[in-house]
Motif scaffolding. Sequence first.
Motif, PDB file in Angstrom:
ATOM      1  N   LEU A   1       0.828  -1.200   0.000  1.00  0.00           N
ATOM      2  CA  LEU A   1       0.000   0.000   0.000  1.00  0.00           C
ATOM      3  C   LEU A   1       0.869   1.259   0.000  1.00  0.00           C
ATOM      4  O   LEU A   1       0.617   2.199  -0.765  1.00  0.00           O
ATOM      5  CB  LEU A   1      -0.932  -0.014   1.214  1.00  0.00           C
ATOM      6  N   ALA A   2       1.892   1.292   0.837  1.00  0.00           N
ATOM      7  CA  ALA A   2       2.779   2.456   0.902  1.00  0.00           C
ATOM      8  C   ALA A   2       3.511   2.659  -0.416  1.00  0.00           C
ATOM      9  O   ALA A   2       3.643   3.794  -0.900  1.00  0.00           O
ATOM     10  CB  ALA A   2       3.784   2.287   2.047  1.00  0.00           C
ATOM     11  N   ALA A   3       3.969   1.579  -1.033  1.00  0.00           N
ATOM     12  CA  ALA A   3       4.664   1.696  -2.320  1.00  0.00           C
ATOM     13  C   ALA A   3       3.708   2.196  -3.399  1.00  0.00           C
ATOM     14  O   ALA A   3       4.073   3.043  -4.216  1.00  0.00           O
ATOM     15  CB  ALA A   3       5.254   0.342  -2.722  1.00  0.00           C
ATOM     16  N   GLY A   4       2.478   1.690  -3.402  1.00  0.00           N
ATOM     17  CA  GLY A   4       1.491   2.143  -4.383  1.00  0.00           C
ATOM     18  C   GLY A   4       1.154   3.606  -4.219  1.00  0.00           C
ATOM     19  O   GLY A   4       1.063   4.354  -5.205  1.00  0.00           O
ATOM     20  N   LEU A   5       0.956   4.039  -2.967  1.00  0.00           N
ATOM     21  CA  LEU A   5       0.657   5.457  -2.718  1.00  0.00           C
ATOM     22  C   LEU A   5       1.842   6.347  -3.091  1.00  0.00           C
ATOM     23  O   LEU A   5       1.653   7.426  -3.668  1.00  0.00           O
ATOM     24  CB  LEU A   5       0.273   5.662  -1.252  1.00  0.00           C
ATOM     25  N   ALA A   6       3.044   5.895  -2.778  1.00  0.00           N
ATOM     26  CA  ALA A   6       4.227   6.681  -3.137  1.00  0.00           C
ATOM     27  C   ALA A   6       4.340   6.805  -4.655  1.00  0.00           C
ATOM     28  O   ALA A   6       4.629   7.896  -5.177  1.00  0.00           O
ATOM     29  CB  ALA A   6       5.485   6.029  -2.562  1.00  0.00           C
ATOM     30  N   PHE A   7       4.082   5.712  -5.380  1.00  0.00           N
ATOM     31  CA  PHE A   7       4.116   5.769  -6.838  1.00  0.00           C
ATOM     32  C   PHE A   7       3.027   6.700  -7.363  1.00  0.00           C
ATOM     33  O   PHE A   7       3.274   7.515  -8.259  1.00  0.00           O
ATOM     34  CB  PHE A   7       3.940   4.364  -7.428  1.00  0.00           C
TER      35      PHE A   7
ATOM     36  N   TRP B   1       1.526   9.254  -5.838  1.00  0.00           N
ATOM     37  CA  TRP B   1       1.853  10.653  -5.544  1.00  0.00           C
ATOM     38  C   TRP B   1       3.011  11.142  -6.406  1.00  0.00           C
ATOM     39  O   TRP B   1       3.004  12.292  -6.863  1.00  0.00           O
ATOM     40  CB  TRP B   1       2.166  10.840  -4.067  1.00  0.00           C
ATOM     41  N   THR B   2       3.997  10.301  -6.636  1.00  0.00           N
ATOM     42  CA  THR B   2       5.124  10.692  -7.486  1.00  0.00           C
ATOM     43  C   THR B   2       4.669  10.897  -8.922  1.00  0.00           C
ATOM     44  O   THR B   2       5.058  11.875  -9.572  1.00  0.00           O
ATOM     45  CB  THR B   2       6.233   9.629  -7.427  1.00  0.00           C
ATOM     46  N   ALA B   3       3.834   9.989  -9.424  1.00  0.00           N
ATOM     47  CA  ALA B   3       3.315  10.134 -10.790  1.00  0.00           C
ATOM     48  C   ALA B   3       2.485  11.408 -10.915  1.00  0.00           C
ATOM     49  O   ALA B   3       2.579  12.122 -11.920  1.00  0.00           O
ATOM     50  CB  ALA B   3       2.481   8.912 -11.172  1.00  0.00           C
ATOM     51  N   LYS B   4       1.696  11.716  -9.905  1.00  0.00           N
ATOM     52  CA  LYS B   4       0.888  12.937  -9.919  1.00  0.00           C
ATOM     53  C   LYS B   4       1.792  14.170  -9.902  1.00  0.00           C
ATOM     54  O   LYS B   4       1.567  15.127 -10.640  1.00  0.00           O
ATOM     55  CB  LYS B   4      -0.055  12.955  -8.716  1.00  0.00           C
TER      56      LYS B   4
END
Length: 127
Positions: free
Chosen positions: A107-113, A115-118
């Motif tokens: 979940l943390a990796a997905g959210l970080a990806f 937010w980074t993509a955004k």
Amino acid sequence: MNRRRIISWAVAFLALVACNEAGRLIAAGLHLPVPGTVIGLLILLAALLVMRRVPTPLREMTVFLLAHLNLFYVPAGVGVMAYLALVRQDLWPIIVALFLSTFLATLAAGLAFHWTAKFVRDDESGT
């Protein structure tokens, strides 16, 4: 294998150990919340960036170590076998902790990806 190659591999291995120990000493000396091995890897990375190449003996040593990486799991397996009764007693909490930590890390990796993509998308549209 000739003597010169053995010596170069030994020097390469000592360089890896020196980076690891330097990182460990820095982490302990400065009371950093980062493992010393991570700092040691950063020291090695900085040295390789300064040299702008990976020396052949170091490359050969790391390829050898990675090819035999499964041997590094033997002590952990022996430890699990030595404490098998304790592991069996706490099996359900261990299983729950493993699944929960895996889920939270994913979940943390997905959210970080996300937010980074955004952030990258917003940055690209602003230029």
